[in-house]
Design an enzyme around this catalytic site. Structure first.
Site, PDB file in Angstrom:
ATOM      1  N   ASP A  21       0.864  -1.173   0.000  1.00  0.00           N
ATOM      2  CA  ASP A  21       0.000   0.000   0.000  1.00  0.00           C
ATOM      3  C   ASP A  21       0.909   1.234   0.000  1.00  0.00           C
ATOM      4  O   ASP A  21       2.112   1.134   0.276  1.00  0.00           O
ATOM      5  CB  ASP A  21      -0.896  -0.038   1.244  1.00  0.00           C
ATOM      6  N   LYS A  22       0.347   2.389  -0.297  1.00  0.00           N
ATOM      7  CA  LYS A  22       1.147   3.622  -0.295  1.00  0.00           C
ATOM      8  C   LYS A  22       0.916   4.433   0.971  1.00  0.00           C
ATOM      9  O   LYS A  22       1.787   4.584   1.811  1.00  0.00           O
ATOM     10  CB  LYS A  22       0.838   4.476  -1.527  1.00  0.00           C
ATOM     11  N   GLU A  35      -4.135  20.426   1.061  1.00  0.00           N
ATOM     12  CA  GLU A  35      -4.785  21.710   1.299  1.00  0.00           C
ATOM     13  C   GLU A  35      -4.651  22.114   2.759  1.00  0.00           C
ATOM     14  O   GLU A  35      -4.413  23.271   3.080  1.00  0.00           O
ATOM     15  CB  GLU A  35      -6.272  21.635   0.912  1.00  0.00           C
ATOM     16  N   LYS A  56      -4.569  28.407  -7.864  1.00  0.00           N
ATOM     17  CA  LYS A  56      -3.432  27.516  -7.622  1.00  0.00           C
ATOM     18  C   LYS A  56      -3.672  26.236  -8.403  1.00  0.00           C
ATOM     19  O   LYS A  56      -4.820  25.790  -8.568  1.00  0.00           O
ATOM     20  CB  LYS A  56      -3.274  27.215  -6.131  1.00  0.00           C
ATOM     21  N   ARG A  59       5.824  17.686  -3.585  1.00  0.00           N
ATOM     22  CA  ARG A  59       4.588  17.904  -4.342  1.00  0.00           C
ATOM     23  C   ARG A  59       4.433  19.403  -4.543  1.00  0.00           C
ATOM     24  O   ARG A  59       4.436  20.169  -3.579  1.00  0.00           O
ATOM     25  CB  ARG A  59       3.398  17.339  -3.575  1.00  0.00           C
ATOM     26  N   THR A  95      -2.515   0.955  -4.704  1.00  0.00           N
ATOM     27  CA  THR A  95      -3.064   2.043  -3.903  1.00  0.00           C
ATOM     28  C   THR A  95      -4.379   2.542  -4.462  1.00  0.00           C
ATOM     29  O   THR A  95      -4.647   2.423  -5.659  1.00  0.00           O
ATOM     30  CB  THR A  95      -2.052   3.214  -3.822  1.00  0.00           C
ATOM     31  N   LYS A  97      -6.974  -5.248  -5.338  1.00  0.00           N
ATOM     32  CA  LYS A  97      -5.669  -5.521  -4.740  1.00  0.00           C
ATOM     33  C   LYS A  97      -5.475  -7.025  -4.546  1.00  0.00           C
ATOM     34  O   LYS A  97      -4.431  -7.590  -4.883  1.00  0.00           O
ATOM     35  CB  LYS A  97      -5.542  -4.801  -3.389  1.00  0.00           C
ATOM     36  N   ASN A 121      -8.565  -1.419   3.988  1.00  0.00           N
ATOM     37  CA  ASN A 121      -8.625  -1.665   2.548  1.00  0.00           C
ATOM     38  C   ASN A 121      -7.490  -2.570   2.068  1.00  0.00           C
ATOM     39  O   ASN A 121      -7.475  -2.995   0.913  1.00  0.00           O
ATOM     40  CB  ASN A 121      -8.588  -0.338   1.776  1.00  0.00           C
ATOM     41  N   ASP A 122      -6.547  -2.872   2.945  1.00  0.00           N
ATOM     42  CA  ASP A 122      -5.437  -3.760   2.590  1.00  0.00           C
ATOM     43  C   ASP A 122      -5.651  -5.187   3.098  1.00  0.00           C
ATOM     44  O   ASP A 122      -4.841  -6.066   2.805  1.00  0.00           O
ATOM     45  CB  ASP A 122      -4.116  -3.224   3.164  1.00  0.00           C
TER      46      ASP A 122
END
Length: 1164
Positions: free
Chosen positions: A397-398, A500, A564, A598, A678, A799, A822-823
């Site tokens: 996973d990330k 954000e 932005k 980022r 992911t 996955k 979720n993993d």
């Protein structure tokens, strides 16, 4: 009511559509829906014994010994007592059962903890506190802020206007950004009126339980009207209520039917490749054993026919023996029992002890202990340790696994000036070395957790630099963040995206504090002065625009647009006068990209009031358009988002966990392939892939699969494979030939070597097509040739499907690692599941095989503990099979000299103690303490991991070597003592060629041989190893003289029959000469093989170990983390929410509590 009853009859076999009615347990119970109890355990009190025994007897050896036990109960063929088998078998079954029971009890405890949580239920006009497990379909429950959602519920009403509820779905999809749900208007009016909620009798018809997290369809029938239901009305189990005081929901799915549990996958009994191999080898041994018994039975039949028949006066046949053929049949089974030690039951006892010991090493490893959370590493299973040394594919996973799920405002560029670098003696240094933080004490509203290290930016703010002020004003206005002031002066931001939140927090600390918003205004405290900006429009973000803008009217009555977004987009929208500033800013952006940050560009435009009024009219018309509304709105946005003046750029660090890049670089050297699976968006995932060394700048190519249909995806995959290995598309390619000739047969894909290093990126939509039968092999062949693979926007089920795909067609060991619910399905699907106790709850850890707190512990788990466990297990099995072949096959040679009578060579007590006492401790010492190299060299040379991936140390070929070695040793152990005592006499002229003396010589020589063999196999000697190895040999002689002592033999003559044999035999020099000769001839070939193999047939590992042994210089410290450069085109160009933003919701006013709404609340 009749409608519901008739439908329940139609659905007895399978639930196609779900029907329920609110506040009607009597009706809903007719449909047999499960309650809200969850179960991750495998056993209960009633099924533990049969189910556990069933699982244990899947091991062929256990089944073999059960059959052997039944044979030993037959007196006509039993040559050994029945308890010699039943006691070891019971010990093995009991130890394994206790271990499994303890593991499952922990699962029961975790289940009970969840099932016994409290929740508020609406019952007969009152609020009643109940346990989660008692909640049923159709109940109405009350949820409060920061509370986990109990089941999948239909949102009815909330404390927020218009029935809005804010949730966090980290447990489901790994995303920590805020999401919003909205109740339908007819139920939002119920608010928190218990009378109305108790009287609510709406009927719901919806889809049957499924694992689709982002889809839900249904119809609510209430007061004769139908209302459409979709995913936005459903709160899923595992979500957490945020920013909402309370909400009420109607329970739709419970327990195993919830989407969270539907995505957890099935709990399977995981067995290692070594277990499967042992099953095959046991079958081989069984066939070999049967062949030997058949040969010996034939020999017995011939001997009885030619000689035994005529010696019946001396050796009478039993009453039940009528002929030599009948005698041969019985002897077959007698030898079957005698030779059973070829697969001794102690093998599996020893295996369990070794696995338990190596699991303890993981639990005790202080270097895998995470002090900030006081969390040690945990081996939650003891059956998979050696599998850790054979991993080829890691599925990770990330969010929360590779990253900390924390966004930090790191650097920025404002009006061409770079801020955020830390300098010392005019040298740029890493902030990890220079930790003096900027003092924000001048700002009472600053976030104390925010850190920044460049004081020049604060000085620019304090001196009133116009561009710096405008830059931070833009960050404080251009967003969709919600603010909450729980304690006076303590602002809490709830952001759709953590990016954000980081930008708004940065503006807050530098003196531009976003305080609150309404549908028409934004309140900002600028350098201590409160200002209110009129919000005129929000031009929201989407994946096509890759930007967002706000239009505000300042207190000075100026109309300003702040924007932005991605630099690739904003650069095209800038005013020509910004060209030089743009070039400087782009250089800064490239520097940011080098560090894997980022990035966003920030710009503004001052608008003419008349122009804005005309644009606003066109904007309203576009929003009201019934045809091509989205396109028209986009065109109107483009009219105003142009000729922008550049302010600068931001750089946010998606903080990786400590040591992630180094860990992945090390795993790559070990030829372990890393695939990132992911639910995150593509740009973010790719950015992280570069930051943590999964992708590199030096790669020969990057392939992106984003097709929307089968044919496009097939073309993209084949195009990628054509570049990596052109011959892979030819009809003459071996894999293609196999697929053409035998498409219906299951097979293993061979390893295909590409002509360079490549990366693959595929999104969830394309993956859904690629995982179908006709494309899955195309996908797998392409992906497996790539150095790194990124699968983004994936569902939990996808996955697991990717992991299953690799398991199905590749003969490799897979490992899945993640930290969220979720993993879980991926963790369960892989051969080895690793859970990280991170930001997203405990679901992954509770369903894992191994658990720890940091990703970088994975390299230690695999390269140290995994490799050692694999090497030790392989040495153990090779030695164990060898020593038992050498021990057992002596009976085969002896049969030719004993008339094939099934007489044993050894004393009965020696047979009993051989595996349980005499040879158990040396092999356990080898299997628990041996190291070919220490942990430092294991990490320094990851290439040492390669043999485990190809299972080179113990396989069918190595097993045959053990068998041949055992046959050779047994031959020497029998015939050398036989030759020694044949026609031999003592000094006094007495013969020594009696059975008991011969037995003693053979068993003593055998123990010396197997002891010397394990001494040669041991590469890491400890005091315990010496005690176990040589102490066991000494203990043998002590036991020998005790069992053959006069007193014991005279007391129990029927049990101890070797009276004085040890004393009379071991004092003869020719006996010791025989033992020495046997040892030399048995060990000499092994020494020769170990000496010549590295010289003439060296493996890569042999070369590395030779380098290690020759290395005399002191070890250098492990390299520090280095920043990897990659081109600016690969930087994360924008950092917004994953879905359409909150813009329309904010400007609609639905997020604001109006006075009218508050009065309504008070009236109830």
């Amino acid at each position: 009511m009749s409608l519901f009853e008739s439908e329940s009859e139609d659905r007895q076999n399978e639930e196609q559509v779900r029907y329920l009615q609110a506040n009607s347990r009597e009706l809903n119970i007719v449909f047999g829906y499960p309650n809200n109890t969850i179960k991750t355990s495998r056993y209960n009190v009633f099924n533990f014994l049969p189910l556990n025994l069933f699982e244990q007897f899947q091991r062929l050896a256990n089944a073999y010994f059960l059959i052997l036990l039944f044979l030993q109960l037959i007196p006509q063929i039993s040559s050994l007592a029945w308890y010699t088998t039943v006691i070891p078998l019971l010990v093995v079954l009991s130890i394994t059962a206790v271990k499994d029971a303890i593991d499952d009890m922990k699962r029961h405890q975790n289940d009970n903890q969840v099932n016994n949580r409290s929740v508020m239920v609406v019952m007969n006009g009152r609020i009643k506190e109940d346990k989660w497990m008692n909640i049923q379909v159709g109940d109405i429950i009350k949820l409060k802020n920061n509370q986990s959602v109990t089941a999948d519920v239909l949102l009815l009403s909330s404390s927020e206007p218009y029935g809005l509820t804010y949730i966090e779905t980290a447990e489901l999809d790994g995303e920590t950004n805020l999401k919003v749900k909205q109740a339908i208007s007819v139920t939002s009016n119920l608010e928190d009126n218990l009378g109305l909620l108790s009287a609510f009798d709406g009927k719901v018809k919806c889809e049957s339980p499924n694992n689709k997290l982002d889809k839900f369809t249904g119809i609510l029938t209430y007061k004769g009207k139908n209302y459409l239901l979709n995913h936005d009305k459903l709160l899923l189990r595992g979500c957490v209520i945020r920013n909402t005081d309370w909400c009420y929901g109607l329970v739709i799915y419970t327990g195993p039917d919830t989407k969270l549990m539907q995505n957890c996958g099935k709990s399977t009994f995981k067995r290692t490749h070594m277990d499967h191999l042992l099953n095959v080898l046991v079958l081989w041994i069984f066939l070999f054993l049967g062949s030997m018994c058949f040969i010996l039975a034939i020999g017995h039949g011939i001997w009885e026919h030619k000689k035994g028949y005529y010696f019946q006066s001396f050796l009478p046949w039993k009453k039940y023996v009528s002929s030599s053929v009948a005698s041969a049949i019985l002897i077959f089974w007698s030898y079957f029992i005698i030779l059973n030690t070829m697969v001794p039951i102690s093998l599996y006892v020893s295996v369990e002890i070794i696995r338990l010991g190596n699991s303890c090493y993981i639990n005790w490893d202080r270097k895998m202990f995470y002090a900030p959370k006081n969390t040690p590493a945990r081996a939650r299973t003891t059956t998979l340790n050696e599998e850790l040394g054979q991993v080829k594919y890691v599925f990770s996973d990330k969010t929360g696994t590779l990253t900390q799920n924390i966004m930090v405002f790191n650097k920025c560029s404002i009006n061409g000036i770079f801020y955020g670098g830390v300098y010392k003696n005019e040298q740029n240094v890493d902030v990890s070395d220079e930790r003096e933080k900027v003092d924000f004490s001048y700002n009472k509203l600053a976030d104390p957790k925010f850190s920044f290290y460049d004081k020049t930016l604060v000085e620019a703010v304090k001196t009133g630099d116009r561009w710096v002020h405008l830059f931070f004003l833009s960050l404080s206005l251009c967003h969709t963040v919600m603010s909450e002031e729980k304690v006076e002066g303590n602002l809490v931001y709830q952001a759709q995206s953590p990016d954000e939140g980081a930008l708004v927090t940065a503006a807050r600390n530098f003196g531009f504090v976003f305080c609150s918003r309404t549908s028409e205004t934004i309140m900002v405290v600028e350098m201590g002065e409160t200002k209110v900006y009129q919000l005129l429009a929000i031009l929201d973000f989407n994946n096509v625009r890759k930007r967002m803008s706000v239009i505000v009217r300042t207190p000075e009555d100026r109309v300003m647009l702040f924007c932005k977004g991605a630099d690739t987009i904003l650069c095209q929208l800038l005013h020509p006068s910004c060209r030089s500033l743009r070039d400087v800013t782009m250089e800064h952006l490239d520097d940011f990209a080098v560090e894997g940050l980022r990035t966003l560009m920030v710009a503004y435009r001052e608008l003419d009031n008349a122009f804005f009024q005309a644009w606003s009219k066109r904007h309203s018309e576009a929003c009201l358009s019934l045809e091509n509304r989205e396109d028209k709105i986009s065109d109107v946005y483009e009219e105003i988002e142009k000729d922008l003046m550049l302010l600068g750029a931001t750089a946010i660090e998606d903080k990786l966990q400590d040591g992630v890049p180094e860990t992945i670089a090390t795993l790559n050297k070990a030829k372990i392939k890393i695939w990132v699976l992911t639910g995150d968006k593509q740009e973010t995932a790719v950015n992280i892939a570069y930051a943590c060394n999964i992708f590199e700048d030096e790669m020969d190519g990057m392939f992106i699969v984003e097709g929307k249909n089968d044919e496009t995806i097939r073309q993209e995959l084949r195009s990628a494979r054509d570049k990596m290995k052109p011959e892979a598309l030819l009809e003459s390619d071996p894999v293609n030939i196999y697929l053409t000739t035998k498409p219906q047969m299951s097979f293993r894909l061979p390893e295909e070597v590409p002509n360079g290093n490549y990366g693959l990126i595929i999104n969830g939509c394309s993956l859904a097509y690629a995982l179908e039968g006709n494309l899955e092999l195309e996908l797998l062949r392409t992906a497996c040739m790539c150095k790194g693979v990124i699968c983004c926007r994936m569902t939990p089920l996808q996955k697991a499907q990717v992991v299953e795909l690799v398991k199905r067609y590749k003969k490799v060991v897979t490992l899945a690692i993640g930290d969220g619910a979720n993993d879980v399905s991926m963790i369960k699907a892989a051969h080895i599941g690793v859970g990280i106790s991170g930001q997203e709850g405990m679901q992954a850890m509770l369903n894992s095989d191994y658990a720890f707190s940091q990703f970088h512990y994975l390299q230690r788990l695999l390269l140290v503990h995994g490799r050692w466990s694999y090497n030790r297990m392989c040495k153990f099995l090779s030695y164990f099979f060898y020593k038992n072949f050498a021990f057992t096959l002596v009976h085969f040679w002896y049969a030719f000299f004993s008339g094939f009578s099934a007489q044993t060579v050894y004393d009965t007590w020696f047979i009993t103690f051989y595996n349980l006492v005499y040879t158990c401790l040396p092999v356990l010492g080898l299997s628990l303490f041996d190291q070919d190299v220490n942990e430092t060299w294991s990490l320094r040379f990851p290439e040492l991991y390669d043999p485990g991936q190809h299972n080179l140390y113990f396989n069918k070929k190595e097993f045959v070597k053990c068998l041949m070695h055992g046959i050779y040793s047994s031959f020497m152990l029998f015939f050398i003592p036989m030759g020694t005592i044949y026609n031999s006499v003592r000094k006094d002229g007495k013969e020594i060629s009696d059975y008991q003396s011969f037995s003693l010589i053979v068993q003593t020589a055998l123990l010396w041989v197997v002891t010397m063999q394990i001494a040669l196999d041991t590469t890491y000697w400890t005091i315990i190893s010496h005690i176990f190895t040589w102490g066991s040999l000494g203990f043998y002689f002590c036991i020998l003289f005790f069992l053959y002592s006069d007193g014991l033999c005279l007391m129990f003559p029927n049990v101890f029959q070797f009276l004085g044999v040890a004393r009379n035999t071991l004092n003869l020099p020719q006996i010791w000469l025989s033992i020495v000769l046997s040892v030399v001839l048995c060990i000499l070939p092994v020494i020769g093989y170990q000496f010549f193999k590295p010289l003439f047939w060296p493996a890569n590992v042999d070369k590395i170990i030779d380098r290690i042994h020759q290395c005399t210089r002191p070890l250098l410290p492990l390299p520090k983390r280095t920043k990897l450069k990659h081109a600016s085109t690969r930087r994360s160009a924008y950092a917004f929410s994953h879905k359409q933003g909150f813009g329309a919701l904010i400007t609609s006013g639905k997020t604001m509590k109006s006075k009218v709404f508050k009065k309504k609340q008070l009236s109830f």
